[in-house]
Design a protein around this motif. Sequence first.
Motif, PDB file in Angstrom:
ATOM      1  N   ARG A  51       5.803 -20.524  -7.792  1.00  0.00           N
ATOM      2  CA  ARG A  51       5.139 -21.179  -8.918  1.00  0.00           C
ATOM      3  C   ARG A  51       4.835 -22.618  -8.493  1.00  0.00           C
ATOM      4  O   ARG A  51       5.748 -23.367  -8.130  1.00  0.00           O
ATOM      5  CB  ARG A  51       6.030 -21.168 -10.162  1.00  0.00           C
ATOM      6  CG  ARG A  51       6.373 -19.775 -10.667  1.00  0.00           C
ATOM      7  CD  ARG A  51       7.159 -19.849 -11.960  1.00  0.00           C
ATOM      8  NE  ARG A  51       6.353 -20.390 -13.060  1.00  0.00           N
ATOM      9  CZ  ARG A  51       6.841 -20.680 -14.266  1.00  0.00           C
ATOM     10  NH1 ARG A  51       8.134 -20.513 -14.525  1.00  0.00           N
ATOM     11  NH2 ARG A  51       6.046 -21.166 -15.216  1.00  0.00           N
ATOM     12  N   VAL A  96      -3.413 -20.805  -5.434  1.00  0.00           N
ATOM     13  CA  VAL A  96      -3.163 -19.478  -6.024  1.00  0.00           C
ATOM     14  C   VAL A  96      -4.026 -18.435  -5.335  1.00  0.00           C
ATOM     15  O   VAL A  96      -3.574 -17.309  -5.060  1.00  0.00           O
ATOM     16  CB  VAL A  96      -3.412 -19.517  -7.542  1.00  0.00           C
ATOM     17  CG1 VAL A  96      -3.323 -18.116  -8.138  1.00  0.00           C
ATOM     18  CG2 VAL A  96      -2.417 -20.452  -8.222  1.00  0.00           C
ATOM     19  N   GLN A 109       2.047 -17.425  -6.679  1.00  0.00           N
ATOM     20  CA  GLN A 109       2.165 -16.549  -7.842  1.00  0.00           C
ATOM     21  C   GLN A 109       1.383 -17.086  -9.029  1.00  0.00           C
ATOM     22  O   GLN A 109       0.697 -16.327  -9.740  1.00  0.00           O
ATOM     23  CB  GLN A 109       3.639 -16.403  -8.225  1.00  0.00           C
ATOM     24  CG  GLN A 109       3.881 -15.615  -9.505  1.00  0.00           C
ATOM     25  CD  GLN A 109       5.345 -15.547  -9.865  1.00  0.00           C
ATOM     26  OE1 GLN A 109       6.189 -15.236  -9.031  1.00  0.00           O
ATOM     27  NE2 GLN A 109       5.692 -15.863 -11.111  1.00  0.00           N
ATOM     28  N   SER A 110       1.495 -18.397  -9.277  1.00  0.00           N
ATOM     29  CA  SER A 110       0.815 -19.004 -10.418  1.00  0.00           C
ATOM     30  C   SER A 110       0.751 -20.510 -10.214  1.00  0.00           C
ATOM     31  O   SER A 110       1.443 -21.068  -9.363  1.00  0.00           O
ATOM     32  CB  SER A 110       1.549 -18.689 -11.734  1.00  0.00           C
ATOM     33  OG  SER A 110       2.853 -19.255 -11.714  1.00  0.00           O
ATOM     34  N   PRO A 149      -4.343 -16.854 -12.132  1.00  0.00           N
ATOM     35  CA  PRO A 149      -3.296 -17.210 -13.094  1.00  0.00           C
ATOM     36  C   PRO A 149      -2.904 -18.691 -13.015  1.00  0.00           C
ATOM     37  O   PRO A 149      -1.847 -19.066 -12.504  1.00  0.00           O
ATOM     38  CB  PRO A 149      -2.129 -16.307 -12.698  1.00  0.00           C
ATOM     39  CG  PRO A 149      -2.321 -16.071 -11.227  1.00  0.00           C
ATOM     40  CD  PRO A 149      -3.814 -16.030 -11.025  1.00  0.00           C
ATOM     41  N   CYS A 150      -3.779 -19.535 -13.544  1.00  0.00           N
ATOM     42  CA  CYS A 150      -3.537 -20.977 -13.572  1.00  0.00           C
ATOM     43  C   CYS A 150      -3.644 -21.492 -15.000  1.00  0.00           C
ATOM     44  O   CYS A 150      -4.528 -21.088 -15.750  1.00  0.00           O
ATOM     45  CB  CYS A 150      -4.538 -21.720 -12.690  1.00  0.00           C
ATOM     46  SG  CYS A 150      -4.248 -21.550 -10.917  1.00  0.00           S
TER      47      CYS A 150
END
Length: 266
Positions: free
Chosen positions: A58, A74, A79-80, A104-105
């Motif tokens: 993360r 990402v 992952q994010s 996924p941000c």
Amino acid sequence: MNIKTYTQSNREAWNEVNPIHQKHNPINLKEAFQAIGFSTLDEHITDTFRRLGLQGKRVAQLCCNNGRELLSLVNLGAQSGTGFDISDHVIEEAKELAETSGLPCTFVRTDVYDIDSTHINQYDLLYISIGALTWLPDLHKFFGIASTLLKKDGMLVIYEMHPLLNMLAMEDEPEFEDPLKIAFSYFKSDPWIANTGIDYVGNTTYESQTNYSFSHTLASIFNAVIQSGINITEYEEHPHDISCIYDHVEKEEKLPMSYTLIGKKS
């Protein structure tokens, strides 16, 4: 002036300039980020993050601008990502880029000095990139907050302009005589005050909202990081310019132009 006076004025300046940056940006980022693996990061910092490991991590970025670097991380395997920036306009652009890319941000409009407690101990990697530190009047407070965002053993990565460059005048400044001639003190403590714009993309000038930037010595950066509870594990200086404004100095091949600092939260 207090911190809020500086940061609020800078917020207005960045809201003002981002539409200009969008107009001059040579890349259509909405289209570009729909490609798997697309990245705006250069080879050096890409290799650095791959060495540290992105998979399953993360990542947070402070002063993230329009999110292009965080989205790149990402897209390269993190992952994010969560990005924080003071400008309303750049955060809206970042949110649009995240939505159109499907990456996924999450992006948060906030003064970095006001990041709320829900983000404490949430991130494996924290990224600070070119042009972030110069807008911050208080490094000790900034890195104190930054440290709280990291999980135990989380990593800090800074990829910034070398502070020595703050001693040199730009070619359009009256103090300029030679690319390597020292014009300003390395220990300048009062802010730089400007109202001719901050369009480093199109290199245009305009009558802008007054903005404030700050010179920081390497010692002040190192001490602020260390005293925040982050141990510096690597420091490397580079001959290449990442600021988009000192190519005339880079050609001289005599000064460090940028640096990478890596730290680990104890």
